[in-house]
Structures are given as structure tokens and as C-alpha cells.
Design an enzyme around this catalytic site. Structure first.
Site, mmCIF file in Angstrom:
data_model
loop_
_atom_site.group_PDB
_atom_site.id
_atom_site.type_symbol
_atom_site.label_atom_id
_atom_site.label_comp_id
_atom_site.label_asym_id
_atom_site.label_seq_id
_atom_site.Cartn_x
_atom_site.Cartn_y
_atom_site.Cartn_z
ATOM 1 N N THR A 160 49.540 24.924 43.412
ATOM 2 C CA THR A 160 49.814 24.571 44.705
ATOM 3 C C THR A 160 50.664 25.724 45.196
ATOM 4 O OG1 THR A 160 51.870 23.429 44.269
ATOM 5 C CG2 THR A 160 49.728 22.186 44.360
ATOM 6 N N LYS A 165 52.460 23.749 36.014
ATOM 7 C CA LYS A 165 52.590 24.213 37.485
ATOM 8 C C LYS A 165 53.680 23.228 38.197
ATOM 9 C CE LYS A 165 51.718 22.453 40.662
ATOM 10 N NZ LYS A 165 52.151 21.283 41.595
ATOM 11 N N THR A 175 55.080 17.998 42.936
ATOM 12 C CA THR A 175 54.500 17.613 41.442
ATOM 13 C C THR A 175 54.641 18.688 40.354
ATOM 14 O OG1 THR A 175 52.851 16.016 42.438
ATOM 15 C CG2 THR A 175 52.481 16.942 40.188
ATOM 16 N N GLU A 192 60.133 27.861 44.475
ATOM 17 C CA GLU A 192 60.550 28.111 45.779
ATOM 18 C C GLU A 192 61.733 28.939 46.229
ATOM 19 O OE1 GLU A 192 58.595 26.881 48.805
ATOM 20 O OE2 GLU A 192 56.894 27.165 47.829
ATOM 21 N N ASN A 220 60.376 24.790 53.207
ATOM 22 C CA ASN A 220 60.248 23.311 53.119
ATOM 23 C C ASN A 220 60.517 22.773 54.588
ATOM 24 O OD1 ASN A 220 59.620 22.539 50.401
ATOM 25 N ND2 ASN A 220 61.473 23.881 49.902
ATOM 26 N N SER A 224 51.652 19.340 58.112
ATOM 27 C CA SER A 224 50.028 19.183 58.482
ATOM 28 C C SER A 224 49.368 20.456 59.140
ATOM 29 C CB SER A 224 49.945 18.089 59.521
ATOM 30 O OG SER A 224 50.619 18.255 60.567
#
Lengths: 392, 392
Positions: B154, B177, B188, B268, B387, B392
Site C-alpha cells: 500500500t 507488507k 494492515t 511511515e 497521516n 478520500s
């Protein structure tokens, strides 16, 4: 009831206060405060950090409070006196002795609070000169109460005071600083509350525990329970009025809640003030645990900073709190807009406008009648900036 | 043993894989993977998120794994299929059915994993075309294993693979991942491991639980246990070699540990990779609880970002973990330099140089023999930046 800000510990009759610049802080700002209860009564109660690493003043004051009597509280900023070994404890003891000698009382009637960097000894010559200076300035004026409130500040940008006067003729006043460990290197939430109501020591202790559970314990900015957290209440009985214990408890809670909201508003890097209501839980403990987990979740907090009504992260944080729950019953409402219910998204999440400073989140488990509200903030660049600056 | 990166699930004999771009991600990157176990054996085990809010693929796959047999795993990025209600579960079921039909097996032998944004239905027409395309590309080559590893990414910046080949002739391979919820909106941690060793299902299950406890469960970047976390291991038995169960367990743990360190390195906003050893605890659970509390503490994490050996914050976080401890026994060592011992500061903390990327912290409680190591990172501006971007 009417909560007034800008007046504090000297609002109730029977109290004097002072705040002086003793040179403990290199900035030259006020850094030592005294609050004295002239009676006629001296009931007191205290609540202290649950951290297993307790600063010297916490070890001292929690011992002192087992007697449930206080004549005075001495507080300093500019150093937490935590992780300083037996010498640090001796420093606290010596400070209490000096205050006691000055007032002509026993050291066992003097509580000590400290806030600042962990792991540094206090400059005791300056503390001692500060105690002498503060004792000479003790006064029952509002200015003196303000000076005391100001002397305990660390990275707070303003003094926090609140008071309320009951129609029956008694009042409650107080000040507070910091919150959790959110004030960066400088740690610690401290609060001193005063009242001139007549209360026995058991009532006062019960009222303080009730109020703290629903106010200071419900503020969670970064989960950081400091080594120094202390809330004290002193009762002078000077009004001569004995209130209904339930009413006193509610009024004390309201004053504490006001102080807590002032702490949140002045927390490091805050751009959003968030009321997080967890409802429909099987127990208050469940509701509080979920509230704390969501409040401490960095992905929820960064989404709030970005004004993003990211209910998926709220659902994730709710689910990881360790509380059994039925995800099909979970309902999440953000600023009045239901975004998730019956296991599925509801409507358009952009309808939940987070552009303002205040955010209300409701997490309803539909599993019982219990609830809890946690007050928190977002996680901003400024928080990282302030807290990554080298502490020395 | 020698752990090799850059080769993964197709290293053991008996496995084919594929990774394709199905158009689930708008970027056009690979987003659907298949891993197929051609046997002769099909033992399998799985470990799933403890989050009470579980994504549809977790509900499906955990049910499937009660049989401890898998012929295939299908994975997608670009959508977590979490909080999507009964329709989302039907989507997962339909995907398993399609894979099963293609391979001529039962749907009950097909696990499903998804990762991406919570609360959105998957574009099932694209998923279906992707399954067909991936089935046509199944291959036992290293390229095919890499393509599968790439298709689950991702916000990860690179594929993570690891493998190890035992002198006795069996091997273990895998990919992974994400980690916790650290990949921002996209959630996830997923991992698929393969082996051609001959193992019965109970041994395989025990080995996976042991390995996960000491690897995936010990990585804590932001406390975010996602709705979709899944680790699967599939055993083909194709080597014909039955290893000592203890040796297999150690090798599996080593491969998982390597993958976990790759996850940390690519998390991240990471600027520091931190090994946090908690020693001298009364129990491993105590050690792990303290490690997690310190690893999740934003004041510790921001100090690390600032290269500040702020042991006071480490002491504070240790003390608030809820584990009884004697602060006088606490010892804190940072990059080989003891900074706090016997309740007092030791030496000059600037001796602990944190300018590099790797940091080792040792918290010794001197209360027992148990220990745990938690792998974590700092908290940087980049984490907040990534973050807080609207999802969206």
C-alpha cells in the site's frame, strides 16, 4: 451554577497565597508558590500519580496526606525533583520543614509539589530564598492567587484558575497547570483547590476522588501519566456553612472540569479540542478504556489534525481497546453526523464538518447503559516540533 | 542460518505465485496476488488480528483455517473490505469461490486477505478479472514470488521478502507488507509464508504461533492493531524432509524476524529504528507490556526523533505501564551508556550518541529473569504529514 475563570485559590475565605520568582527557572519568571490555609479548620485530601516512578514531592505529600490535614502547600516549577534519589527526597523534606518553621506548624502539615525536567536536583539555595520571599508576600487578594497560579506554569502559555460561589455562602477556588505529560520536557499536571465550606475529612476525600475521576482522569492528550501529578484540596471551614455532601461533590467536579478544559485548550500544539463520548457500554470501565484508546491513537489524532472525519480509524481504535464488542452494533457519530452503524458506512462522511476547533465524537456500543467522556486533542506538527527539541 | 532477502514464497518447492494489476488501485500498480500450494501436502496455519472489529476477509479466513488446510491464498491491496457489512463478506466469499473453481478445489481451502481503506466496498468486477489474470500467470519462478509480494503493498515503498534454506534440504520463504496501522489510511500487516518441509498441522500451528509471538507481535510503531492483520503459513511437504520441530520453529521465527525488521525500516516517516529491550522482569508479559508502553509513548518517540537521550521520559513511560516495579532498581541504558541506575541519574547523558539511524534502549527492572524486545520507530513530522492527509 456559575463557574468564574480568572479567580482561584484565594476566593474562599481563610486562604492566603503568594507566587514569586526565586530564580529556579532561568527565564526569571515566577517559579515558587505558597498556598496557606488559615482555618479555622485544616481538612485536606490528595490524589497522586499512579506512575510507579514517583517524584520525591509525591512520595512526601502522599505520606503527609494520610493525616488528611494540611496547613500549606509549597509548589515549584523549573524542576520535577523526580528520579533524584535519596538526596532529592531530602530536598523535598527540607522545603517542607522551612515552610513549617515559617508558619509555626509541623512539617507533616505541609505538602510539596514540583514540576519541570526529570532527573535534575533542585537549586536548594534558590528554593529556600523563594520560600522566604513567598512567606513575606502571603496575601488573600485575587492578585496573590493569580501569582501562585502563574508560578507553577511550565510550557503552559497562561494561568488557569476557576471558582464558584454557592448561594448558601461557601465557595470553591483552584488553579491547575499542565496535563498528563503533554507539556514537553517539563511534565506534570498539578492542581490545588480550596474551599471555605465545612466538611469532615472523609467527605472531603470522597468528594475529591469523585471529582478527579470525572475530570482530571478524563483528560488524555498523550497517555503520559507523569511522575509528579498531584491534585490537592484544602478546606478552611471559614464560611461556617456545612453544605450537603452531594452538592459539594457536584460543585467541586464542575470547578475541576472547568480547569481541565482550560488545560486542554492550552495543551501543546493543540488545533482541535475533542470531546469523545463512549456510550452504551457494559461498564464505565469499558467505556473509559475505549475512550482512552481512541484518544491516544495517533492515526485518529493525525486524522483530526487533518480535519478528516476518518471513522474507519475510530472503528479500528475502538476495536483494539481490549473490550469485547459486537462490531455489528457499533455506531460512530462525528459532529452530529452518523457515519457508521450496523456494521456499515452511513451516508457521505464529508457531511461531518471538522473545520472548526471543537469536535464531538460519539462511539455507541449498544451493549449497555454505561458511558464515559474523554477530553483529548489532535496530534499536530507543533506537538512533534516542541517535543523533539533537545531537553538540555 | 543465512536469511536471504529478495526471494520469497516461491523459494520452497511446491508453490506457485502471481501478482497482477487488476485496476483496484487507481495508480495502475499491481494489486492482486495469488499464492498456490501444489502439495503434495496442504497443511496450513494462520494468526489473525485481535481487533474486535474484524474485516470480512479475516472473518472468512479465520473460519477456513479451523480446518488447518489451504490450497491457496488470494490477496488484494486497494481496499480493506472492513466495516462493509454482509455485502462485504459476500464479496470475500465470492472471491474465494472463484479461486477455488479455477484451481478445482473447495472454497474452504482458499484464504482471502485484503488491505487498504476501511469502509469501502471492493470493485468486484475488477477483483474477478484480476483473479482470472493471476490464475493464468501462476508460476514457481522468483519473479512470480516478487510480483505477489509487490501486489500487496500500500504505502510501503518496496516489497519485503525473505527466505532461508536448511542444510537438510527444506526451506522457508515469505513476504510481508505494512505493520500495525502505520501505513496511513491503508492499514494492515499481511504476511504469507511457505515451506516445503513435511510437518503435521499441529506442529505447523505451534511453530507459527511461536514465531509470530516473537516477531510480528513485537513490532509496535503506533499501537494500531488493524482490522485486517493476517499471517499465514502453508506447508507443501514437497522436500520430503521432516525437520526437527524445534529447528523448524527457530528458522520460521528467524525468517519472520527478518521480514519484521524490513517492515520497520520502511515504516511511515521513520528516521530511527529502535530496538527496545526490557530485561529483569518478573514475567515476559510484564516485559512486553512495558516495552509496548514505552514504544507507543509520543514523548519518548518525539525525543528519539530529536536524537535526545531523554531517559526521564523513558522512566516515566516505564512507570505508567501498569506493572509493579521498584523505581530504585530501575536501570536505563541508551546506546550502551547507562543513564539512570539505583534511582538516580548516572553520568552525562550526552555520552549516549543518538545521531545514527539505529538506537538500542535497555530497560532493566532487576526484578526477575524474564525479558522481551520490542521493535519500534520514532515519531517524525513525516508521520504526521502522511497521516493527516484527508483519506478520500
Amino acid at each position: 451554577m456559575n463557574i468564574e475563570q480568572g479567580r482561584g485559590v484565594t476566593t474562599p475565605a481563610g486562604f492566603r497565597a503568594a507566587g514569586v520568582a526565586a530564580g529556579i527557572k532561568s527565564s526569571g519568571a515566577r517559579d515558587l508558590a505558597l498556598v496557606v490555609n488559615d482555618g479555622p479548620r485544616q481538612e485536606a485530601a490528595g490524589v497522586f500519580t499512579t506512575n510507579a516512578v514517583k517524584a520525591a514531592p509525591v512520595l512526601w505529600s502522599s505520606q503527609v496526606l494520610t493525616e488528611r490535614r494540611l496547613h500549606a502547600v509549597v509548589l515549584n516549577s523549573g524542576g520535577a525533583n523526580a528520579c533524584t534519589g535519596p538526596e532529592g527526597f531530602q530536598d523535598t523534606h527540607a522545603t517542607a520543614e522551612q515552610v513549617a518553621d515559617t508558619l509555626g506548624v509541623g512539617a507533616i502539615e505541609v505538602a510539596v509539589c514540583s514540576t519541570g525536567l526529570i532527573g535534575e536536583r533542585l537549586p536548594m539555595d534558590r528554593v529556600s530564598m523563594g520560600v522566604a520571599a513567598a512567606a513575606g508576600e502571603l496575601d488573600s487578594s485575587q492578585q496573590a492567587g493569580f501569582a501562585a497560579a502563574e508560578a507553577v506554569l511550565t510550557t503552559d502559555t497562561r494561568a488557569k484558575q476557576a471558582c464558584a460561589t454557592h448561594p448558601d455562602g461557601w465557595s470553591i477556588g483552584g488553579f491547575a497547570k499542565g496535563a498528563g505529560m503533554l507539556a514537553p520536557n517539563l511534565a506534570t499536571m498539578l492542581s490545588v483547590l480550596t474551599t471555605d465550606a465545612v466538611l469532615d475529612e472523609v467527605q472531603l476525600d470522597a468528594a475529591l476522588r469523585y471529582a478527579v475521576r470525572l475530570s482530571y482522569d478524563r483528560l488524555d492528550v498523550d497517555g503520559g501519566t507523569s511522575t509528579n501529578d498531584t491534585v490537592l484540596v484544602l478546606a478552611s471551614g471559614a464560611s461556617g456553612v456545612r453544605p450537603d455532601p452531594g452538592a459539594f461533590q457536584e460543585w467541586l467536579t464542575a470547578v475541576c472540569d472547568d480547569l481541565v478544559r482550560q488545560l486542554r485548550a492550552d495543551s501543546e500544539g493543540v488545533t482541535k479540542e475533542v470531546d469523545l463520548h463512549v456510550r452504551g457500554a457494559a461498564s464505565e470501565a469499558d467505556a473509559e478504556r475505549i475512550g482512552r484508546t481512541v484518544a491516544e491513537d495517533n492515526l485518529v489524532k493525525t486524522a483530526l489534525f487533518g480535519s478528516d472525519p476518518n471513522w474507519g480509524r475510530i472503528a479500528m481504535a475502538t476495536g483494539r481497546a481490549g473490550v469485547p464488542l459486537d462490531a455489528q452494533q457499533l455506531e460512530i457519530t462525528v459532529n452530529g453526523v452518523v457515519l457508521f452503524a450496523a456494521g456499515q458506512p452511513v451516508g457521505d462522511r464529508s457531511a461531518a464538518d471538522l473545520s472548526g476547533r471543537f469536535v464531538e465524537i460519539i462511539v455507541d456500543l449498544h451493549a449497555g447503559e454505561a458511558e464515559a467522556t474523554i477530553l483529548t486533542t489532535d496530534l499536530s506538527h507543533h506537538y512533534v516540533e516542541e517535543n523533539s527539541a533537545y531537553s538540555s
